[in-house]
Design a protein around this motif. Sequence first.
Motif, mmCIF file in Angstrom:
data_model
loop_
_atom_site.group_PDB
_atom_site.id
_atom_site.type_symbol
_atom_site.label_atom_id
_atom_site.label_comp_id
_atom_site.label_asym_id
_atom_site.label_seq_id
_atom_site.Cartn_x
_atom_site.Cartn_y
_atom_site.Cartn_z
ATOM 1 N N HIS A 67 0.834 -1.195 0.000
ATOM 2 C CA HIS A 67 0.000 0.000 0.000
ATOM 3 C C HIS A 67 0.870 1.247 0.000
ATOM 4 O O HIS A 67 1.901 1.290 0.679
ATOM 5 C CB HIS A 67 -0.837 -0.007 1.280
ATOM 6 N N ILE A 69 -0.036 5.375 0.619
ATOM 7 C CA ILE A 69 -1.043 6.406 0.880
ATOM 8 C C ILE A 69 -0.330 7.750 0.907
ATOM 9 O O ILE A 69 0.620 7.942 1.671
ATOM 10 C CB ILE A 69 -1.783 6.153 2.201
ATOM 11 N N ASP A 119 -4.796 6.954 -2.714
ATOM 12 C CA ASP A 119 -4.668 5.575 -2.262
ATOM 13 C C ASP A 119 -4.172 4.713 -3.423
ATOM 14 O O ASP A 119 -4.854 4.559 -4.425
ATOM 15 C CB ASP A 119 -6.023 5.074 -1.763
ATOM 16 N N GLY A 226 -11.756 2.918 0.137
ATOM 17 C CA GLY A 226 -10.597 2.432 -0.597
ATOM 18 C C GLY A 226 -10.913 1.075 -1.195
ATOM 19 O O GLY A 226 -12.077 0.709 -1.374
#
Length: 387
Positions: A67, A69, A119, A226
């Motif tokens: 991930h 962000i 995101d 998300g």
Amino acid sequence: MRGTVPFVCVAAYVSQIPGFEAIVNLIRYDKGLDLAVRNDFIQPLNISKEYDGVKVTIGGIIVDESHIIIFYSIKNESGKSLELKNIEAYNEKNQPLEEISLSWSGFDNNSVEKGSFIDIAFSGDNNSIPEVLNLSIEFKGLKYNTFNFSIHIDKNKFKGLKEVYAVNRTMEIDGQKITFEKVIIYPTRIALYIHYDPLNSKKILGYPDIGIVDEKGDIFGQISNGVSGTRKDDNNIILYFQSNYFKKPKELYVAFSKVKAIDKDKAEVIIDLKNKMILKKPDEKLKLNDIVYNKNDIQLAFTLEKIDNTNNLYSPFYSEFEDSSMKKYHFLGEEIHGGREGKVEEVLIRIPNVSYDNPIKLKIIDYPNFIGGKEVKVRVKQREVIK
């Protein structure tokens, strides 16, 4: 060992980044991001670029192996109407990042300043987090409309920060075999790998009340702001949950009661565009109300009767569809509205206005039909016994 930072201090720190007062509130909606920020798991950047009276600031990033962000703010003092048109992400070689889902919130033309986040969620098992993330932010309404940023990522900050638990537990619910294979806990999210028996008679569509629960009963729910899941194929999916990585629970369980499912032979809708009628559908809960031909698109208006919580909205169709020659197309857009008394929702899809080999076929991916009903708890992590 990484220490826990008091929430008040971290909230004050984040809010000092220009334009980031709103971010503190956004983070609080996700327990995993809240815990990550409280544990100092954020790389501050404060990089700004300004053109034509518009200033874009990259305040900081949170990154793990699955991930990225990016917290950003936009300040518009140009006096012009501004629209955030597109965001693209590339690696250090300016190659597009692969197997990602990229999302962001728009910029209101009436706003002068707004803070939000981008995101970037990876969907593979062997994700390639770049050394340098090249970000392109494109606006509509400016002469110089593209803002480019190069963000250096400190990989040492998240190296090895994940926990993997083999589960390998098969449950049978109303004759449908569901195998919970493994759980990977990252600092930003939890990934639950699920396999469906190919011989199942039903297509599993989802779990309305699923969560990851610890020994204290604290629930970490499925991600709603998300990417909530990845469908690898018809029988293998990954569901994503808010992370409890920094909480270090002693026990963990997957818990749910209801399962959304539909018979496999009813998991498609066939539409006769010429005669404006449904030739095949799951049941009477779905109705086609109208088909309208416009210059650039065709609008199909449906209603869907709900049988569960009136706050739930269904997006029933997969965005890719095909005609009778099996040529594939994609929706141009979809709108879901609550409808009358919360019991019937309205679904409007737009498809390209082209010459189709009639009829067309839509795939069902979400539908108000349930199996199960009893609470199910699947152990993921067990408390260690000291002898």
